[in-house]
Motif scaffolding. Structure first.
Motif, PDB file in Angstrom:
ATOM      1  N   PHE A   1     -36.543 -37.562 -55.201  1.00  0.00           N
ATOM      2  CA  PHE A   1     -35.571 -36.473 -55.180  1.00  0.00           C
ATOM      3  C   PHE A   1     -34.724 -36.478 -56.452  1.00  0.00           C
ATOM      4  O   PHE A   1     -34.464 -35.415 -57.030  1.00  0.00           O
ATOM      5  CB  PHE A   1     -34.669 -36.559 -53.952  1.00  0.00           C
ATOM      6  CG  PHE A   1     -33.780 -35.352 -53.828  1.00  0.00           C
ATOM      7  CD1 PHE A   1     -34.227 -34.221 -53.161  1.00  0.00           C
ATOM      8  CD2 PHE A   1     -32.526 -35.318 -54.415  1.00  0.00           C
ATOM      9  CE1 PHE A   1     -33.431 -33.084 -53.075  1.00  0.00           C
ATOM     10  CE2 PHE A   1     -31.726 -34.192 -54.338  1.00  0.00           C
ATOM     11  CZ  PHE A   1     -32.179 -33.065 -53.668  1.00  0.00           C
ATOM     12  N   ILE A   2     -34.296 -37.655 -56.876  1.00  0.00           N
ATOM     13  CA  ILE A   2     -33.495 -37.734 -58.103  1.00  0.00           C
ATOM     14  C   ILE A   2     -34.302 -37.251 -59.299  1.00  0.00           C
ATOM     15  O   ILE A   2     -33.782 -36.540 -60.176  1.00  0.00           O
ATOM     16  CB  ILE A   2     -32.977 -39.172 -58.322  1.00  0.00           C
ATOM     17  CG1 ILE A   2     -31.938 -39.523 -57.243  1.00  0.00           C
ATOM     18  CG2 ILE A   2     -32.373 -39.326 -59.711  1.00  0.00           C
ATOM     19  CD1 ILE A   2     -31.495 -40.974 -57.266  1.00  0.00           C
ATOM     20  N   LEU A   3     -35.581 -37.595 -59.354  1.00  0.00           N
ATOM     21  CA  LEU A   3     -36.441 -37.131 -60.441  1.00  0.00           C
ATOM     22  C   LEU A   3     -36.499 -35.610 -60.458  1.00  0.00           C
ATOM     23  O   LEU A   3     -36.382 -34.981 -61.525  1.00  0.00           O
ATOM     24  CB  LEU A   3     -37.843 -37.716 -60.283  1.00  0.00           C
ATOM     25  CG  LEU A   3     -38.873 -37.299 -61.327  1.00  0.00           C
ATOM     26  CD1 LEU A   3     -38.490 -37.822 -62.708  1.00  0.00           C
ATOM     27  CD2 LEU A   3     -40.267 -37.790 -60.932  1.00  0.00           C
ATOM     28  N   ALA A   4     -36.662 -35.002 -59.294  1.00  0.00           N
ATOM     29  CA  ALA A   4     -36.703 -33.540 -59.212  1.00  0.00           C
ATOM     30  C   ALA A   4     -35.344 -32.925 -59.551  1.00  0.00           C
ATOM     31  O   ALA A   4     -35.266 -31.878 -60.206  1.00  0.00           O
ATOM     32  CB  ALA A   4     -37.140 -33.108 -57.812  1.00  0.00           C
ATOM     33  N   GLU A   5     -34.260 -33.594 -59.125  1.00  0.00           N
ATOM     34  CA  GLU A   5     -32.921 -33.091 -59.418  1.00  0.00           C
ATOM     35  C   GLU A   5     -32.620 -33.165 -60.910  1.00  0.00           C
ATOM     36  O   GLU A   5     -31.985 -32.267 -61.481  1.00  0.00           O
ATOM     37  CB  GLU A   5     -31.870 -33.873 -58.635  1.00  0.00           C
ATOM     38  CG  GLU A   5     -30.482 -33.260 -58.660  1.00  0.00           C
ATOM     39  CD  GLU A   5     -30.422 -31.902 -57.991  1.00  0.00           C
ATOM     40  OE1 GLU A   5     -29.501 -31.134 -58.339  1.00  0.00           O
ATOM     41  OE2 GLU A   5     -31.271 -31.593 -57.129  1.00  0.00           O
ATOM     42  N   ARG A   6     -33.109 -34.200 -61.560  1.00  0.00           N
ATOM     43  CA  ARG A   6     -32.927 -34.308 -63.011  1.00  0.00           C
ATOM     44  C   ARG A   6     -33.641 -33.158 -63.721  1.00  0.00           C
ATOM     45  O   ARG A   6     -33.136 -32.627 -64.714  1.00  0.00           O
ATOM     46  CB  ARG A   6     -33.424 -35.662 -63.516  1.00  0.00           C
ATOM     47  CG  ARG A   6     -32.501 -36.831 -63.165  1.00  0.00           C
ATOM     48  CD  ARG A   6     -32.961 -38.123 -63.855  1.00  0.00           C
ATOM     49  NE  ARG A   6     -32.911 -37.972 -65.309  1.00  0.00           N
ATOM     50  CZ  ARG A   6     -31.816 -38.173 -66.049  1.00  0.00           C
ATOM     51  NH1 ARG A   6     -30.675 -38.546 -65.479  1.00  0.00           N
ATOM     52  NH2 ARG A   6     -31.858 -38.014 -67.348  1.00  0.00           N
ATOM     53  N   ALA A   7     -34.808 -32.755 -63.231  1.00  0.00           N
ATOM     54  CA  ALA A   7     -35.500 -31.610 -63.834  1.00  0.00           C
ATOM     55  C   ALA A   7     -34.664 -30.346 -63.697  1.00  0.00           C
ATOM     56  O   ALA A   7     -34.521 -29.578 -64.654  1.00  0.00           O
ATOM     57  CB  ALA A   7     -36.869 -31.421 -63.180  1.00  0.00           C
TER      58      ALA A   7
END
Length: 484
Positions: free
Chosen positions: A420-426
């Motif tokens: 989720f954090i990876l997607a939020e960073r995008a």
């Protein structure tokens, strides 16, 4: 390796917080340590030349940030114009050591290092410079040098470690990974100790900037405790916060905001601007007469755009439809039949009304406070698994964007929150050149490219050492996988 030389121009695009202006430009044909060391002005001219090389604006920003950091990912691609062939190498993972972009990045980084070394070599002879001021100038030089090495390391891995501008051996081996890592960390720590919390000019190093570059270096090295601690130290400086209206964060009128920790300052003048919008305006978009539209078009993947919730304020920075100058409404993200078009545009850098042709005055953020919050959230999750603090940090970002908050109970594992954090960073950093390093850290850079149909290889997590440098320095080893 290209030999360090003693000829340089001391010029730097740094801007005052109240208005935009150039520092005085002084052109040198040869530096004389006995002269520039006699005054603060002399030392600052040398330091300005180092800053000038560290900054990545104009076409260098297009190459280093977008080709290296975005087009090789699942967020952004490019098509059209004379730039298409160059960008395609990064989209399709077919780059090679002879690509001139690598030559430019390498040379620019080492010029910043060389110019910093010039100042540091002569600091002990600077008897005419007040001790307090000299301490600050030395800290700035150490920051620039370390930041340049961190930049090169991100793309190429360990490179030759040069800490003086005197009597440089033209043939040098690459530093070990351990030596390069230790040097960057130690230099940024030392710089942070002596840098001021604020500077009169944007783009100059501060304590927060040094800690922010260090925090991100720790993050990409997966030094989780150190990353979390550095992020917390930045928070405790009480200098930074999230800007209220995320869709106007990148507008020229708001670039004095306290979310920007370190930036590359831009001016709406030829050679000194942010040129992204010229690549972003779609054909027939109703632009001002002082702007321009390039044939080379920067586009967003539909799957990425669809990852936002409908009410997410960050969607205001993405163009999904427009009415062109002929009065025709153009769909950019999906066709009327629902087909993915991969053609939406990032309007993150709100067009500068005073921009000239391609050059606009929107500063380019290197690290902003949102990055520090998400870095700490990620580091805490990697150390301890999902916790309320890591979820709260993510929710600070989502709350600012008016996206729905996430709940700790919904994340049963470290892996779930990591994704989720990876997607939020995008969603937070699209178009800022961070996606490649984020995917590499998550172990999804190569597999993601392969899923998009690219023949990506495991060793392409690093770019090749420029072939020109390999040929000039017989001791310089090429990265694995590339032609030796």
């Amino acid at each position: 390796m290209t030999k360090p030389i003693i000829y340089f121009a001391a010029a730097c695009l740094l801007t005052a917080s109240g208005c935009k202006k150039f520092l005085k430009e002084d052109i040198y044909t040869e530096y004389d340590p006995a002269q520039f060391g006699n005054s603060v002005d002399g030392f600052e001219k040398v330091l300005n030349s180092a800053y000038a090389e560290l900054q990545v604006t104009g076409y260098a920003n297009r190459n280093d940030v977008y080709c290296y950091g975005e087009f090789c990912t699942d967020v952004m691609l490019q098509s059209g114009g004379g730039f298409e062939a160059s960008a395609k190498e990064f989209i399709t993972f077919t780059w090679n050591p002879t690509n001139d972009f690598f030559n430019s990045t390498w040379s620019k980084g080492f010029r910043a290092i060389r110019n910093s070394n010039v100042l540091l070599d002569n600091k002990d002879a600077a008897t005419a410079v007040p001790a307090g001021k000299l301490k600050e100038l030395v800290a700035e030089a150490r920051f620039v040098r370390a930041a340049a090495y961190a930049y090169l390391y991100n793309f190429f891995g360990p490179v030759p470690l040069i800490t003086t501008a005197k009597n440089i051996d033209p043939e040098m081996t690459r530093a070990t990974d351990a030596a390069m890592t230790a040097f960057i960390i130690d230099e940024l720590k030392a710089a942070a100790q002596d840098l001021p919390p604020k500077q009169a000019l944007r783009g100059k190093a501060t304590k927060g900037a040094a800690l922010a570059i260090l925090c991100k270096f720790y993050l990409n090295k997966k030094m989780w405790k150190e990353c979390a601690d550095a992020a917390q130290e930045i928070r405790e400086l009480n200098q930074y916060g999230l800007f209220g209206n995320v869709d106007r964060l990148f507008a020229v009128e708001n670039e004095n905001n306290n979310e920007y920790i370190f930036v590359y300052p831009c001016l709406g003048q030829t050679g000194f601007g942010n040129i992204v919008m010229a690549h972003t305006f779609p054909p027939g978009y109703p632009i001002q007469s002082n702007w321009i539209i390039f044939g080379a078009q920067f586009r967003l993947y539909t799957n990425f755009v669809d990852s936002f919730e409908p009410g997410d304020e960050r969607l205001k920075m993405i163009l999904t439809e427009y009415t062109n100058t002929s009065g025709v409404t153009i769909q950019m993200n999906r066709s009327a039949g629902g087909q993915a078009l991969n053609n939406a545009r990032s309007f993150k850098f709100v067009p500068d009304p005073a921009g000239q042709s391609a050059d606009m005055g929107n500063d380019i953020p290197v690290v902003r406070y949102a990055d520090i919050l998400l870095a700490r959230a990620e580091a805490l999750n990697e150390r301890n698994g999902p916790t309320q603090e890591s979820v709260d940090l993510v929710n600070e970002i989502r709350g600012r964007a008016k996206a729905s908050k996430i709940e700790l109970a919904d994340y049963a594992s470290k892996e779930q929150l990591r994704d989720f954090i990876l997607a939020e960073r995008a969603r937070e950093f699209f178009g800022e050149g961070k996606r490649r390093e984020d995917l590499i850290r998550a172990g999804k850079f190569i597999s993601g490219a392969q899923a998009r149909g690219m023949s990506a290889k495991d060793w392409q997590v690093l770019y090749p050492i420029p072939q020109r440098e390999i040929e000039a320095d017989k001791k310089l080893d090429q990265n694995d996988g590339y032609p030796k």
